[in-house]
Design an enzyme around this catalytic site. Structure first.
Site, PDB file in Angstrom:
ATOM      1  N   GLU A  44      22.698 -20.496 -20.411  1.00  0.00           N
ATOM      2  CA  GLU A  44      21.750 -19.729 -19.596  1.00  0.00           C
ATOM      3  C   GLU A  44      22.489 -18.768 -18.668  1.00  0.00           C
ATOM      4  O   GLU A  44      22.046 -17.629 -18.463  1.00  0.00           O
ATOM      5  CB  GLU A  44      20.868 -20.687 -18.800  1.00  0.00           C
ATOM      6  CG  GLU A  44      19.878 -21.463 -19.665  1.00  0.00           C
ATOM      7  CD  GLU A  44      19.141 -22.531 -18.890  1.00  0.00           C
ATOM      8  OE1 GLU A  44      18.009 -22.885 -19.289  1.00  0.00           O
ATOM      9  OE2 GLU A  44      19.696 -23.043 -17.886  1.00  0.00           O
TER      10      GLU A  44
ATOM     11  N   ASP B 227       0.848  -1.177   0.000  1.00  0.00           N
ATOM     12  CA  ASP B 227       0.000   0.000   0.000  1.00  0.00           C
ATOM     13  C   ASP B 227       0.885   1.228   0.000  1.00  0.00           C
ATOM     14  O   ASP B 227       2.100   1.153   0.143  1.00  0.00           O
ATOM     15  CB  ASP B 227      -0.935  -0.005   1.213  1.00  0.00           C
ATOM     16  CG  ASP B 227      -0.191  -0.274   2.515  1.00  0.00           C
ATOM     17  OD1 ASP B 227       0.531   0.627   2.961  1.00  0.00           O
ATOM     18  OD2 ASP B 227      -0.312  -1.384   3.063  1.00  0.00           O
TER      19      ASP B 227
END
Length: 657
Positions: free
Chosen positions: A609, A534
């Site tokens: 990778e 929030d």
């Protein structure tokens, strides 16, 4: 001036760069809402429609005039007991047991700068960046005063609202409901956009028409919750990312909240936001006052992307504080998915070596480093280092990690306690637990009672001790994995109606102390993922852990929902092993939309990778100024098909990603 008042018509006008907000203290003394929308000139009281509403009641001050009804007129702050049977913002229980407050306009003040709120977070602004309007209403019988606060940030197209309820009478009263903002619309047909979910599937967008019923969303869990976010959008029927009218309402608060939206019997729309009225009863003795948390309002007629950008600017310039607001953020790797509880100091050092090879800036040691913590059944509260597990002191481990050329961060969950802990054995009354009943556990833990000042001192001490003894700790991951269950505070005794409020204020008090003493220590806020994301949190934390779900496909939807309210800089996203059917490139692209990090055992990756990740980190580092500080444009929604697209543009529009 951003705020003006017409002495003759008693109309208040609040003006930002592109919006106008208007209200009127009418002849009866009631504060009526007139208009909020695109910037306009003139006064809008002509929009008010008076007529005999049949069975809609009339206040005593209207005499025999049956055309005046508060059940039909648009109001700034509707109260129970005035004849308005729609959703109300205020309920005061008086000393005689009656529930009524009849707020009448008394006076107002206009001042340069932005108001502040005691004990609560709020939007900050310099004196030349904002103006404040305070309108004082009073109940003529009890003398309860309402101080309605409006902060106008003209350039940002932001209007903030809060209310202070002051008992200026002689008898005690109890606040039973206190919303922070209400918007009444006489005309229009709107959709409500809300963000729902669950653990590991936060911030799904749902758009539904505001209809002839009361729609309520919120939290009664003690935090803002995985299930709903304290931010909603009211949008026109044809509003999309690039065009159309939309209003945002965001709650600057980390606890229980309530949003109510309804279309009334006359097709008028009311939406309001604030504290939930469940498990809430705040007593006010004579002279005492109660401050409601802040709501941030914003409007645009240029679509959802523009509304998001207005909120993103507000967060970065007027909510976030400290060194890391505009500083470059480090790329980190977290130990959790690489090792879970099964690690040693050597494990962390080896992870640091691998991180350095990829160009990663920091290693964060997650859960399991303290007490006797080898699973989630014990030791929360016992914040002493398990030196046997780490192979030495925390200071020594940090030195070993730093020697590999990366910084060191650490995980804590200081608001919680396991019943199986030394802390609980010594201080069982420090936990929120019901008396004379069997305890309900959530993940084998309980919430510490932060309404208790002694508990606040303990929680602050957890952080303070770590940083005093180990000043090289460069980052905290602060977790909060349980809602409040067994709702009872041994400390508050017969004042249980204020537990949720005082608990959250206690958290703010701790975080304020941490921020003041260690202003340059960045912290990520995690709450089982996204259960406490929030606007409040960004006053103290640099970023959120948005979700424990790191499947890159599902993360697209999670991050899309978060982006409606929060800037990419506030959102942590990590490359993990979830959904190995997707490529490392795809997982990295998704995480690169936010503040990039890693959370996997790097030995799982093959040579190609690893090379890709090394290049990706360098590439993201080159681009992150635009991604984290630029304006975000949502180009293609994942809800509309099988692909999605975002763009970031630098403020000067010279660069884009």
């Amino acid at each position: 001036m951003a705020i003006t008042f017409n002495e003759t018509t008693r109309i208040f006008t609040l003006t930002t760069a592109h919006t106008t907000y208007q209200m009127q203290a009418d002849a009866q003394g009631y504060l009526l809402h007139l208009y909020y929308g695109a910037r306009t000139a003139g006064e809008m009281d002509y929009l008010l429609n008076y007529g005999d509403r049949g069975f809609s009641g009339n206040p005593n001050s209207a005499g025999s005039d049956r055309t005046y009804s508060l059940d039909a007129l648009p109001q700034e702050y509707p109260s129970l007991g005035t004849g308005d049977f729609r959703n109300y913002a205020l309920n005061i229980e008086n000393a005689d047991g009656s529930q009524c407050c009849n707020p009448i306009y008394i006076t107002h003040e206009i001042a340069a700068g932005k108001y502040t709120l005691k004990g609560l977070p709020f939007v900050r602004a310099e004196e030349n960046e904002a103006e404040t309007l305070k309108i004082i209403l009073e109940d003529p019988v009890t003398k309860v005063e309402l101080h309605l606060l409006y902060g106008v940030l003209e350039k940002e197209d932001i209007i903030t609202r809060s209310v202070i309820i002051k008992n200026a009478g002689k008898a005690p009263v109890t606040v039973k409901k206190a919303q922070s903002a209400c918007l009444d619309f006489l005309h229009g047909d709107y959709d409500l956009i809300k963000f729902y979910g669950r653990h590991a599937m936060e911030r799904n967008m749902e758009r539904m028409p505001v209809s002839h019923e009361s729609t309520r969303i919120g939290s009664r869990r003690g935090t803002s919750s995985h299930q709903y976010n304290p931010g909603v959008i009211l949008a026109g029927k044809n509003t999309n990312e690039d065009s159309g009218s939309c209003y945002g309402m965001l709650f600057v608060y980390s606890g229980n909240f309530l949003v109510e939206a309804e279309k009334d019997q006359y097709d008028q729309t009311r939406i309001q936001m604030g504290l939930t009225d469940e498990l809430f009863a705040y007593p006010l003795e004579a002279g005492a006052e109660f401050t409601a948390p802040e709501v941030i309002l914003s409007y645009t007629n240029k679509g959802l992307s523009r509304l998001s950008q207005q909120y993103h600017h507000c967060i970065m310039n007027h909510i976030c504080q400290g060194k890391y607001v505009h500083a470059n953020r480090p790329v980190l790797i977290n130990s959790w998915e690489a090792a879970y509880f099964d690690f040693t100091g050597d494990t962390i050092v080896e992870l640091a070596k691998e991180a350095k090879a990829l160009g990663i800036d920091m290693v964060v040691m997650d859960d399991g480093w303290f007490g006797k913590r080898n699973d989630d059944n014990s030791s929360l509260g016992d914040w002493y280092v398990n030196e046997e597990k780490l192979g030495g002191t925390l200071t020594k481990l940090i030195e070993r990690v730093n020697a590999e050329g990366v910084k060191f961060g650490i995980w804590i969950e200081p608001e919680m306690v396991n019943p199986k802990s030394e802390l609980f054995e010594k201080h069982p009354d420090w936990a929120i637990t019901l008396p004379n009943r069997k305890t309900y556990y959530y993940r084998n833990q309980l919430v510490l009672d932060l309404s208790n000042p002694k508990v606040q001192d303990f929680v602050f001490g957890v952080v303070d001790n770590i940083l005093t003894e180990n000043p090289e700790v460069a980052y905290f991951k602060w977790d909060c994995n349980s809602p409040i269950t067994n709702v009872y505070s041994p400390y508050l005794k017969n004042k249980q109606g204020q537990l949720y409020i005082d608990h959250v204020r206690g958290i703010y008090n701790v975080l304020k102390r941490v921020k003041e003493k260690y202003p340059n220590t960045p912290m990520m806020l995690c709450s089982g993922g996204g259960a406490r994301c929030d606007y409040e949190a960004l006053k103290y934390f640099t970023e959120f852990w948005c979700s424990d779900n790191t499947d890159p496909i599902e993360r697209l939807f999670i991050q899309w929902g978060f982006s409606q309210i929060f800037p990419s800089k506030a959102m942590s996203a990590h490359v993990t092993s979830w959904n190995k059917k997707t490529s490392v490139k795809f997982r990295t692209d998704v995480a690169s939309m936010c503040k990039l990090g890693f959370d996997l055992g790097l030995k799982e990756l093959n040579a190609d990778e690893l090379t890709y990740c090394q290049n990706a980190v360098a590439n993201w580092t080159r681009l992150k100024k635009v991604i984290l500080d630029g304006d975000q444009y949502r180009l293609v929604s994942p809800y509309d098909g099988n692909h999605m697209s975002l763009m970031y543009a630098s403020p000067d529009k010279n660069k884009a990603v």
